[in-house]
Design an enzyme around this catalytic site. Structure first.
Site, PDB file in Angstrom:
ATOM      1  NE  ARG A  84      -4.147  -0.087   1.734  1.00  0.00           N
ATOM      2  CZ  ARG A  84      -5.233   0.251   0.974  1.00  0.00           C
ATOM      3  NH1 ARG A  84      -5.478   1.511   0.845  1.00  0.00           N
ATOM      4  NH2 ARG A  84      -6.155  -0.888   0.889  1.00  0.00           N
TER       5      ARG A  84
ATOM      6  CD  GLU B 224      -7.138   2.562   6.383  1.00  0.00           C
ATOM      7  OE1 GLU B 224      -6.344   1.683   6.783  1.00  0.00           O
ATOM      8  OE2 GLU B 224      -7.634   2.017   5.243  1.00  0.00           O
TER       9      GLU B 224
END
Length: 778
Positions: A316, A718
């Site tokens: 990520r 997030e």
């Protein structure tokens, strides 16, 4: 059929447990009444960073008051492992310890206090082995928990060499302690026929079920994991709750008694992993306007002693290095350094923030080197259309709103006039310096592992019209249950007060994914919507069979159901449907469409959509002490069509402050023996109420999701953790003013007062070397 009722979804209804939170009535794991015979557990941990255990004398532990049993790795009947991906993470160390704080044995006693006291009485002899304590040292020794990964497009190295301008540099960003209010805790109760009911503060009940079964050689249908709510998770309870769940289950299995394992805060911080700290080594080539032509970077994370989730975190980070910017040619390498420290794990953003901050640092440097306004350089590099809309990993960006969003924030925050005001202030203030920065974000939503993008739900409608919904997502304070209840209420056209969400239970919804990657509402909201829609369809067909008309003309709204000129209260219709044997419960399922990912080439479409945002921060820095204060913050964030604006704003502001803590005050330190020295609130500083700015404005950007998410909303957990980048770069801007904004301060994160003073000194030294006369203290 009619659209969802606006009376439920889209409004700022209170959090479903708010009244319980403020009254102290909310039940967390430690509040569950203890069953007679409950045993309390504690862990005996390693005092060496890397060593072989030569001998272990536990007699004094066994002889301690109240002790019932002491168990070691030898007592585990199945697999001694709690690693979520790779089997390299023992529940209890077996002959080898790999960090200070690693659990070696478990004590089970009549009371919590007795268990903790006894755990300290062990005598262990070690043969010490060389220890690696930093990511850089791990990289030098090529010590990794997983193989390195690489994403390349074009010939970045050659383009950098041939570019009109180029920069090379290094940067460090530290890790972060989760510091959830409720620590790690599990309470395991034996049930009949060798079964177990597990109460665990976890974001991943199914993984707890699976690992417990492997540990005890059980089948999944013998274990039920239940989780009503957590006192915070932030990723720290996605995989790392497993060790504590497994130890409690091991004790319950051996003793045939309920076992509770609740960690003391110091033990929690010493044992559990953190956000991955990163070291960066980068190079970039760019033109006279600051537009990036090519970028090369090594991302080296401190993984800790085991793999845990380091590989997907690094993936990520690689996929978020671009942030909001088009990068034509790239060479991105990621290394997960194996160190003899706690095994780092998921943390809000899951590597995304660590990837994105690197490109922001690079762009900040480019702007200063060219003598340009940083915001202008950022805009010059934004994703655009046609030939500038494909990410380095091959996904086309089709929902880009970063230009409009940043323009709106630039205007509403009065960015241009405030920048001039800050610069004017700095010319007359020799010690106190102001800094201002605007930073954007683009954050991809979905699990990189495609099969995790699925969810199930159950919806029950009772004959009194009340509704019960169960789904596989876990509530950790973020408002997931509230949003899911709103979705169900809107689908059935009833008031939110008529809908109740129950605890996650693996015997109700099986094979759940972790509540992580900001997908909680996307997945579980859609699954619950699917279940409720099936019930609504049955009710519509029933009312049409009685009163005529077409099913797609039935309107569910305001606690009533209407067809043609007939309107019936929802409760009446439900009762009539039951009497006519209409099924009033249903399951629902959802799988995110159009996702694919090739982990070998690191290309594909890993994200269903992107969330966007931007923030402006203004700071005041004392150049004599390194102290600083956030004077003002303006946030503008894209949550699509919000299901609950109040909850979304709360998540955005919470993420901003948490991310600000990561980048400024929350410093993790280990001594030269490898012991974490910041393992308590007395030595680890999270932001407090006085760290919030007096002027704090948060607004939601008007933008429906282009993808068919639940009510066209977007994830909010997030992405906003990237908003406080503006705080870090505002501090850097203030320091740069000491050298007339012509030197790039070598500021690392967290930007503690000590780090700020180091950057100030280095900036002044470089200014003098360049023939300048820097302002501020010498």
């Amino acid at each position: 059929m009619s659209p969802q009722s606006p009376s439920a979804a889209g409004l700022s209804t209170p959090h479903e447990s708010a009244h319980l939170h403020v009254s102290g009535e909310a039940t967390y794991i430690d509040d569950i009444p203890e069953v007679a015979g409950t045993v309390h557990a504690a862990l005996g941990t390693s005092e060496r960073a890397h060593a072989r255990i030569l001998s272990m004398d536990l007699q004094a532990v066994r002889d301690s008051a109240g002790v019932i049993a002491v168990l070691t790795a030898a007592d585990i009947p199945g697999e001694n492992d709690c690693g979520p991906i790779i089997h390299d993470d023992p529940v209890l160390a077996d002959g080898l310890v790999q960090f200070i704080g690693q659990p070696v044995f478990a004590v089970f006693a009549e009371t919590y206090e007795q268990a903790r006291r006894a755990a300290r009485k062990a005598t262990i002899d070690y043969e010490e082995l060389p220890a690696i304590l930093t990511a850089e040292e791990a990289h030098r020794q090529q010590s990794y928990v997983v193989p390195p990964m690489r994403l390349a497009r074009g010939n970045a190295q050659a383009t950098i060499t041939d570019a009109p301008h180029s920069l090379r540099g290094k940067m460090d960003v530290g890790g972060q302690e989760h510091f959830y209010l409720e620590g790690q805790i599990s309470y395991v109760l034996p049930t009949e026929d060798n079964g177990f009911r597990v109460h665990c503060s976890t974001q991943h009940p199914t993984e707890m079920q699976t690992l417990l079964c492997k540990l005890l050689k059980l089948r999944s249908h013998q274990v039920v994991v239940e989780m009503r709510r957590m006192g915070g998770g932030f990723g720290g309870k996605e995989s790392q709750s497993a060790l504590f769940c497994c130890v409690a289950a091991l004790g319950a299995s051996k003793l045939k008694r309920p076992v509770k394992l609740r960690l003391d805060r110091d033990d929690d911080m010493m044992i559990s992993g953190k956000r991955h700290g990163f070291h960066y080594d980068y190079a970039v080539g760019y033109d006279d306007n600051g537009r990036i032509l090519a970028a090369s970077i090594e991302l080296i994370s401190q993984a800790g002693f085991s793999a845990d989730l380091s590989q997907p975190v690094a993936t990520r980070a690689v996929c978020h290095f671009d942030n909001a910017y088009y990068l034509d040619e790239v060479d991105i390498q990621a290394f997960c350094g194996k160190t003899n420290t706690q095994s780092n794990t998921a943390f809000r953003g899951f590597g995304g923030p660590q990837g994105a901050i690197a490109i922001e640092y690079i762009i900040d440097n480019i702007a200063r080197d060219l003598g340009k306004e940083p915001l202008d350089v950022r805009k010059a590099n934004f994703y655009g259309t046609q030939d500038r809309n494909t990410t380095p990993y091959g996904q086309v960006v089709v929902d880009n709103v970063i230009h409009e969003l940043v323009d709106e924030l630039e205007t509403s925050s009065e960015y241009a006039s405030r920048r001039k005001a800050c610069q004017a202030f700095n010319t007359t203030s020799p010690v106190l310096k102001k800094g201002l920065a605007l930073t954007p974000l683009k954050f991809g939503i979905s699990f990189n592992v495609v099969h995790f993008n699925q969810a199930g739900a159950l919806v029950h409608v009772y004959t009194d019209g009340s509704v019960l919904v169960n789904h596989g997502g876990t509530e950790m304070g973020q408002g997931l249950n509230t949003k899911v209840a709103q979705v169900v209420a809107g689908e059935l056209g009833i008031s939110i007060s008529n809908v109740r969400s129950t605890a996650v239970d693996t015997s109700k919804v099986a094979n759940t994914s972790a509540t992580a990657a900001s997908t909680g509402t996307d997945l579980n909201g859609k699954a619950a919507e699917d279940a409720a829609r099936k019930i609504r369809t049955r009710l519509a067909d029933f009312i049409v069979s009685v009163h005529g008309g077409q099913s797609d003309e039935v309107v569910f709204a305001n606690d009533c159901v209407r067809i043609n000129d007939t309107e019936i209260p929802f409760t009446q219709l439900v009762l009539e449907a039951y009497l006519n044997r209409v099924q009033l419960w249903s399951d629902g399922f959802y799988a995110t469409p159009d996702l694919h990912w090739d982990k070998d080439t690191m290309t594909g479409r890993p994200f269903y959509y992107f969330a966007y945002g931007a923030s402006v921060s203004e700071v005041l820095v004392d150049t004599l002490t390194g102290e600083w204060k956030l004077l003002r913050a303006d946030l503008l964030h894209d949550v699509g069509n919000p299901i609950n604006p109040a909850i979304d704003i709360g998540q955005i502001e919470g993420a901003f402050i948490q991310g600000m803590g990561w980048l400024t005050s929350e410093e993790l330190r280990w001594n030269d023996k490898g012991k974490l020295t910041t393992h308590a609130p007395s030595t680890y500083k999270i932001p407090a109420s006085n760290d919030c700015p007096d002027h704090f404005t948060t607004r939601l950007f008007d933008n429906k999701n282009v993808e068919k998410t639940v009510l066209r909303s977007k994830a909010v957990g997030e992405p906003p953790l990237l908003l406080p980048f503006s705080v870090f770069f505002a501090i850097r801007d203030a320091i740069a003013s000491l050298a007339d904004y012509r030197v790039n301060p070598p500021l690392n994160a967290p930007a503690t007062p000590e780090a700020i003073l180091d950057a100030i000194e280095a900036t002044q030294v470089q200014a003098r070397e360049n023939g300048m006369s820097p302002t501020g203290s010498a």
